[in-house]
Write a protein that holds these residues in place. Structure first.
Motif, PDB file in Angstrom:
ATOM      1  N   ARG A 119      63.936  26.915  73.559  1.00  0.00           N
ATOM      2  CA  ARG A 119      63.602  25.926  74.637  1.00  0.00           C
ATOM      3  C   ARG A 119      64.914  25.585  75.457  1.00  0.00           C
ATOM      4  O   ARG A 119      65.111  25.538  76.669  1.00  0.00           O
ATOM      5  CB  ARG A 119      62.949  24.680  74.208  1.00  0.00           C
ATOM      6  CG  ARG A 119      61.368  25.122  74.102  1.00  0.00           C
ATOM      7  CD  ARG A 119      60.549  25.469  75.271  1.00  0.00           C
ATOM      8  NE  ARG A 119      60.682  24.485  76.187  1.00  0.00           N
ATOM      9  CZ  ARG A 119      60.585  24.512  77.411  1.00  0.00           C
ATOM     10  NH1 ARG A 119      60.784  25.897  78.098  1.00  0.00           N
ATOM     11  NH2 ARG A 119      60.398  23.410  78.398  1.00  0.00           N
ATOM     12  N   ARG A 120      66.130  25.455  74.538  1.00  0.00           N
ATOM     13  CA  ARG A 120      67.369  25.040  75.236  1.00  0.00           C
ATOM     14  C   ARG A 120      67.878  26.027  75.879  1.00  0.00           C
ATOM     15  O   ARG A 120      68.349  25.797  77.172  1.00  0.00           O
ATOM     16  CB  ARG A 120      68.213  24.628  73.829  1.00  0.00           C
ATOM     17  CG  ARG A 120      69.259  23.640  74.231  1.00  0.00           C
ATOM     18  CD  ARG A 120      70.301  23.338  73.279  1.00  0.00           C
ATOM     19  NE  ARG A 120      70.302  24.129  71.885  1.00  0.00           N
ATOM     20  CZ  ARG A 120      69.335  23.635  70.819  1.00  0.00           C
ATOM     21  NH1 ARG A 120      68.584  22.720  71.025  1.00  0.00           N
ATOM     22  NH2 ARG A 120      69.389  24.343  69.859  1.00  0.00           N
ATOM     23  N   ALA A 121      67.689  27.368  75.583  1.00  0.00           N
ATOM     24  CA  ALA A 121      68.053  28.378  76.218  1.00  0.00           C
ATOM     25  C   ALA A 121      67.225  28.798  77.561  1.00  0.00           C
ATOM     26  O   ALA A 121      67.737  29.065  78.646  1.00  0.00           O
ATOM     27  CB  ALA A 121      68.454  29.609  75.224  1.00  0.00           C
ATOM     28  N   TRP A 122      65.888  28.415  77.361  1.00  0.00           N
ATOM     29  CA  TRP A 122      65.108  28.534  78.429  1.00  0.00           C
ATOM     30  C   TRP A 122      65.295  27.623  79.705  1.00  0.00           C
ATOM     31  O   TRP A 122      65.414  27.920  80.851  1.00  0.00           O
ATOM     32  CB  TRP A 122      63.694  28.261  77.972  1.00  0.00           C
ATOM     33  CG  TRP A 122      62.427  28.687  78.802  1.00  0.00           C
ATOM     34  CD1 TRP A 122      62.563  28.715  80.096  1.00  0.00           C
ATOM     35  CD2 TRP A 122      61.214  28.777  78.592  1.00  0.00           C
ATOM     36  NE1 TRP A 122      61.087  29.300  80.596  1.00  0.00           N
ATOM     37  CE2 TRP A 122      60.444  29.078  79.535  1.00  0.00           C
ATOM     38  CE3 TRP A 122      60.467  28.484  77.002  1.00  0.00           C
ATOM     39  CZ2 TRP A 122      58.980  28.962  79.574  1.00  0.00           C
ATOM     40  CZ3 TRP A 122      59.279  28.592  77.064  1.00  0.00           C
ATOM     41  CH2 TRP A 122      58.397  28.791  78.135  1.00  0.00           C
ATOM     42  N   GLU A 123      65.885  26.514  79.326  1.00  0.00           N
ATOM     43  CA  GLU A 123      66.348  25.334  80.361  1.00  0.00           C
ATOM     44  C   GLU A 123      67.562  25.579  80.931  1.00  0.00           C
ATOM     45  O   GLU A 123      67.927  25.365  81.811  1.00  0.00           O
ATOM     46  CB  GLU A 123      65.948  24.084  79.799  1.00  0.00           C
ATOM     47  CG  GLU A 123      64.592  23.636  79.347  1.00  0.00           C
ATOM     48  CD  GLU A 123      63.748  23.377  80.826  1.00  0.00           C
ATOM     49  OE1 GLU A 123      64.407  22.807  81.608  1.00  0.00           O
ATOM     50  OE2 GLU A 123      62.579  23.998  80.728  1.00  0.00           O
ATOM     51  N   SER A 124      68.483  26.119  79.972  1.00  0.00           N
ATOM     52  CA  SER A 124      69.696  26.159  80.479  1.00  0.00           C
ATOM     53  C   SER A 124      70.302  27.475  80.888  1.00  0.00           C
ATOM     54  O   SER A 124      71.378  27.504  81.889  1.00  0.00           O
ATOM     55  CB  SER A 124      70.860  25.805  79.234  1.00  0.00           C
ATOM     56  OG  SER A 124      70.819  27.236  78.245  1.00  0.00           O
ATOM     57  N   ASN A 125      69.573  28.386  80.658  1.00  0.00           N
ATOM     58  CA  ASN A 125      70.069  29.706  81.016  1.00  0.00           C
ATOM     59  C   ASN A 125      71.501  30.123  80.711  1.00  0.00           C
ATOM     60  O   ASN A 125      72.038  31.265  81.546  1.00  0.00           O
ATOM     61  CB  ASN A 125      69.541  30.209  82.574  1.00  0.00           C
ATOM     62  CG  ASN A 125      68.124  30.106  82.886  1.00  0.00           C
ATOM     63  OD1 ASN A 125      67.461  30.991  81.942  1.00  0.00           O
ATOM     64  ND2 ASN A 125      67.410  29.298  83.651  1.00  0.00           N
ATOM     65  N   ASP A 126      72.185  29.346  79.711  1.00  0.00           N
ATOM     66  CA  ASP A 126      73.491  29.762  79.402  1.00  0.00           C
ATOM     67  C   ASP A 126      73.556  31.013  78.253  1.00  0.00           C
ATOM     68  O   ASP A 126      72.652  30.873  77.270  1.00  0.00           O
ATOM     69  CB  ASP A 126      73.831  28.442  78.631  1.00  0.00           C
ATOM     70  CG  ASP A 126      75.340  28.570  78.226  1.00  0.00           C
ATOM     71  OD1 ASP A 126      75.724  29.562  77.548  1.00  0.00           O
ATOM     72  OD2 ASP A 126      76.133  27.530  78.533  1.00  0.00           O
ATOM     73  N   PRO A 127      74.255  31.839  78.557  1.00  0.00           N
ATOM     74  CA  PRO A 127      74.297  33.066  77.822  1.00  0.00           C
ATOM     75  C   PRO A 127      74.635  32.708  76.123  1.00  0.00           C
ATOM     76  O   PRO A 127      74.238  33.386  75.232  1.00  0.00           O
ATOM     77  CB  PRO A 127      75.411  34.057  78.315  1.00  0.00           C
ATOM     78  CG  PRO A 127      75.382  33.646  79.977  1.00  0.00           C
ATOM     79  CD  PRO A 127      74.990  32.197  79.885  1.00  0.00           C
ATOM     80  N   ASP A 128      75.568  31.748  76.138  1.00  0.00           N
ATOM     81  CA  ASP A 128      75.656  31.230  74.791  1.00  0.00           C
ATOM     82  C   ASP A 128      74.678  30.771  73.903  1.00  0.00           C
ATOM     83  O   ASP A 128      74.415  31.020  72.824  1.00  0.00           O
ATOM     84  CB  ASP A 128      76.968  30.094  74.619  1.00  0.00           C
ATOM     85  CG  ASP A 128      78.390  30.982  75.085  1.00  0.00           C
ATOM     86  OD1 ASP A 128      78.446  31.971  74.999  1.00  0.00           O
ATOM     87  OD2 ASP A 128      78.968  30.084  75.421  1.00  0.00           O
TER      88      ASP A 128
END
Length: 116
Positions: free
Chosen positions: A11-20
């Protein structure tokens, strides 16, 4: 890493779209199936590129989920994704195979759009 922690990271990646944030979820040789019989994204480079090509904007979706089963090697969840601005709702089934360090070696999602 527990299933709940992995879903939280997703969910964090889904919201941030940050590659890391995306890379933190998967082993370098992981495979990511956006549909069970689709050609998967293979490895970090393809997973990040594929994710970003189909990304949602932050705040576009709400997501609720419940575990179906969880072991150290496997997590299966049943979920619901709502896109309020689009008037779209999806039921989801995710199957996640885990490496010993808790990152996914394989991720497969099934999604079904609800009738409007």
């Amino acid at each position: 890493m527990t299933l709940s922690a992995w879903i939280g990271g997703y969910r964090r990646a889904w919201e941030s779209n940050d590659p890391d944030d995306i890379l933190a979820l998967f082993t370098p040789d992981a495979v990511f199936f956006t549909e069970p019989y689709a050609t998967p994204f293979r490895g970090h480079e393809e997973i990040v590129a594929g994710w970003l090509a189909k990304r949602d904007e932050p705040g576009a979706a709400t997501f609720t989920w419940e575990p179906v089963t969880e072991t150290p090697e496997l997590g299966v969840i049943r979920a619901r994704t709502d896109y309020p601005a689009l008037g779209e709702t999806y039921s989801n089934l995710w199957v996640i195979c885990f490496a010993p360090d808790g990152r996914a070696t394989e991720f497969t999602e099934w999604w079904m759009e609800h009738p409007r």
